[in-house]
Write an enzyme that holds these catalytic residues in place. Sequence first.
Site, short mmCIF file in Angstrom:
data_model
loop_
_atom_site.label_atom_id
_atom_site.label_comp_id
_atom_site.label_asym_id
_atom_site.label_seq_id
_atom_site.Cartn_x
_atom_site.Cartn_y
_atom_site.Cartn_z
N GLU A 150 40.27 49.18 48.17
CA GLU A 150 40.94 48.71 46.96
C GLU A 150 40.92 49.79 45.90
O GLU A 150 40.18 50.78 46.02
CB GLU A 150 40.30 47.42 46.45
CG GLU A 150 40.63 46.22 47.34
CD GLU A 150 40.18 44.90 46.76
OE1 GLU A 150 39.41 44.89 45.79
OE2 GLU A 150 40.61 43.87 47.31
N HIS A 203 45.50 41.58 35.74
CA HIS A 203 45.85 42.08 37.08
C HIS A 203 47.32 42.46 37.08
O HIS A 203 48.15 41.69 36.58
CB HIS A 203 45.58 41.00 38.13
CG HIS A 203 45.45 41.55 39.50
ND1 HIS A 203 46.53 42.10 40.18
CD2 HIS A 203 44.39 41.68 40.33
CE1 HIS A 203 46.12 42.52 41.36
NE2 HIS A 203 44.82 42.29 41.48
N ARG A 260 42.81 49.61 37.64
CA ARG A 260 43.60 48.42 37.33
C ARG A 260 44.18 48.44 35.92
O ARG A 260 45.30 48.02 35.69
CB ARG A 260 42.69 47.20 37.52
CG ARG A 260 43.41 45.96 37.81
CD ARG A 260 42.46 44.88 38.23
NE ARG A 260 42.32 44.79 39.67
CZ ARG A 260 41.57 43.89 40.29
NH1 ARG A 260 40.86 43.04 39.59
NH2 ARG A 260 41.50 43.85 41.60
N HIS A 277 43.19 37.96 34.32
CA HIS A 277 42.58 37.81 35.65
C HIS A 277 41.06 37.72 35.61
O HIS A 277 40.46 36.95 36.35
CB HIS A 277 43.02 39.01 36.49
CG HIS A 277 42.56 38.96 37.91
ND1 HIS A 277 42.94 37.96 38.77
CD2 HIS A 277 41.75 39.80 38.62
CE1 HIS A 277 42.40 38.19 39.96
NE2 HIS A 277 41.66 39.29 39.89
N ARG A 316 36.43 46.15 35.15
CA ARG A 316 35.76 45.79 36.40
C ARG A 316 36.37 46.55 37.58
O ARG A 316 37.59 46.64 37.71
CB ARG A 316 35.92 44.30 36.65
CG ARG A 316 35.37 43.84 37.97
CD ARG A 316 35.73 42.40 38.22
NE ARG A 316 37.15 42.23 38.45
CZ ARG A 316 37.67 41.60 39.50
NH1 ARG A 316 36.89 41.07 40.42
NH2 ARG A 316 38.98 41.47 39.63
#
Length: 487
Positions: free
Chosen positions: A113, A227, A269, A324, A359
């Site tokens: 990811e 997100h 992100r 998110h 995060r």
Amino acid sequence: MSAHGCPVVIGGGAAGLLVALCLAPRPVVLLCGGTLGFETASGWAQGGIAAAVGPDDDASLHARDTLNAGAGLCDAAVVRRIIEAGPWAIDFLARLGADFGRHADGALALGLEAAHSRRRIVHAKDATGAEIMRVLSQAARAAQHITILEHSSATGLAARDNRICGVHAATPAGALSIGTDCVVMATGGVGGLFAHTTNPLRATGTGLALAARAGADLRDMEFVQFHPTALACGLDPMPLVSEAVRGEGARFTDGAGARFMQGGDLAARDIVARAVAAKYAADEPVFLDARAIPAQTFPGIFSTCRAQGIDPATQPIPVRPAAHYHMGGIAVNADCESSVAGLFACGEAAATGLHGANRLASNSLLEAMVTGRIVARAISGRAVRAGNITPEAPRLLEATPLIRDICSKYMGIYRDAAGLQTAIAQLRPLAARCAPALAALLIAQSALRRRESRGAHTRTDFPETDAAQARSTTINISDLTATGLAA
Ligand SMILES: Cc1cc2nc3c(=O)[nH]c(=O)nc-3n(C[C@H](O)[C@H](O)[C@H](O)COP(=O)(O)OP(=O)(O)OC[C@H]3O[C@@H](n4cnc5c(N)ncnc54)[C@H](O)[C@@H]3O)c2cc1C
């Protein structure tokens, strides 16, 4: 069993269930807003759970990626402690029967990811959270020491002399007040405060608001992660198209089919979410082109898309950013205890210092598991006392369309002082009785105070990162009352 004098865990996601299970054989009460095992962010997780278990990986590499994502605000000791427990978390779940993807030789199949330098995402196809919640809920239902109160929401906390002394709840049998000096907040995130979210709509930060009312410090509240790839199909909440899809080769495209993501489709992100939000601000749609990926790699995501009339095998998937994950929450120490004695927090409701300003994908299920165990260990040596508490008027728990509209307009990916001040003025009259409004007010006030851009917090009026502000900040209800912000 009488609930009085037992530890009370509020929240039936991965974090709450870990606390309850790890407390065995000590009796514990679990308050769960819905049906156990349903409507939790934990159960909706797709990508998986990050753990340094691959042959080319170790805890220091995983820690380095986590610290990089956190933009200077992670607590390095907490990062190390939680990440080193990754292999334990996977083993715990596997022993309960979690059916993670494996290679023919039995080794775990590891996904990749964004911003992870190694393949380290342990997963069960694209429904990892559902598999984790299946085994955890099953174990909790079978456990003799856990009293589960379903469809039961905490509506208030009682505290005296900076010590917790009870919980008020709305249950199907009516209002319930439990006297106890040990309470664990595991109520999850705040996505439901925003009009576009991937979270269950009950995730409105009520646990944070109740803790704040009881006097607890909250930390890093301004850091809300958006997100970049929620499925833009009109559903509320919005189904997620996991980052793992990009990990397997999907690419962003614009309305003309051209790629536009500078810095790579798998950049951190916050960077990707800003780029997608900028397209939306210019009225340009954004798509994720996953046509080269076999449908069986992501069966759940592909079938959700098909149910909405989009076939990812033949057409790009329309996506947009959505609230998110909340990096901020109840400030806790190494035992996950808050500044109010006897009030603990774990999982997404806690600000442990793992995530900092942003995060790293798939670190939150890990945090939920590990902090759940930390809380259980901290509580297990303590005597828990019952006491009388006086029933009180419940706080409202629902985020109204008005609150969601305010949060989305003024507290989204791009923020500025004028918008945040407008949000504060509009939320203030609602915050005294409505827990989500108080949670939103605390986020807005914290966002106004941070006069820089860092991680997931972007101020258009302060676009630079300011080295002098490279620290976590806390906020307390007294900060609001002192400035007349909350009654
Ligand atoms: C769509 C989606 C996909 C995700 N994918 C991943 C992933 O792949 N990997 C990863 O690591 N993380 C992922 N995350 C984030 C991760 O799932 C969560 O951060 C984590 O599961 C939080 O666990 P939790 O136990 O703290 O909260 P939750 O699982 O949200 O549980 C909160 C519980 O508290 C209850 N509750 C709330 N308020 C009250 C109240 N007042 N009284 C009583 N009960 C209350 C709720 O009903 C629920 O039972 C994802 C999140 C979403 C939404």
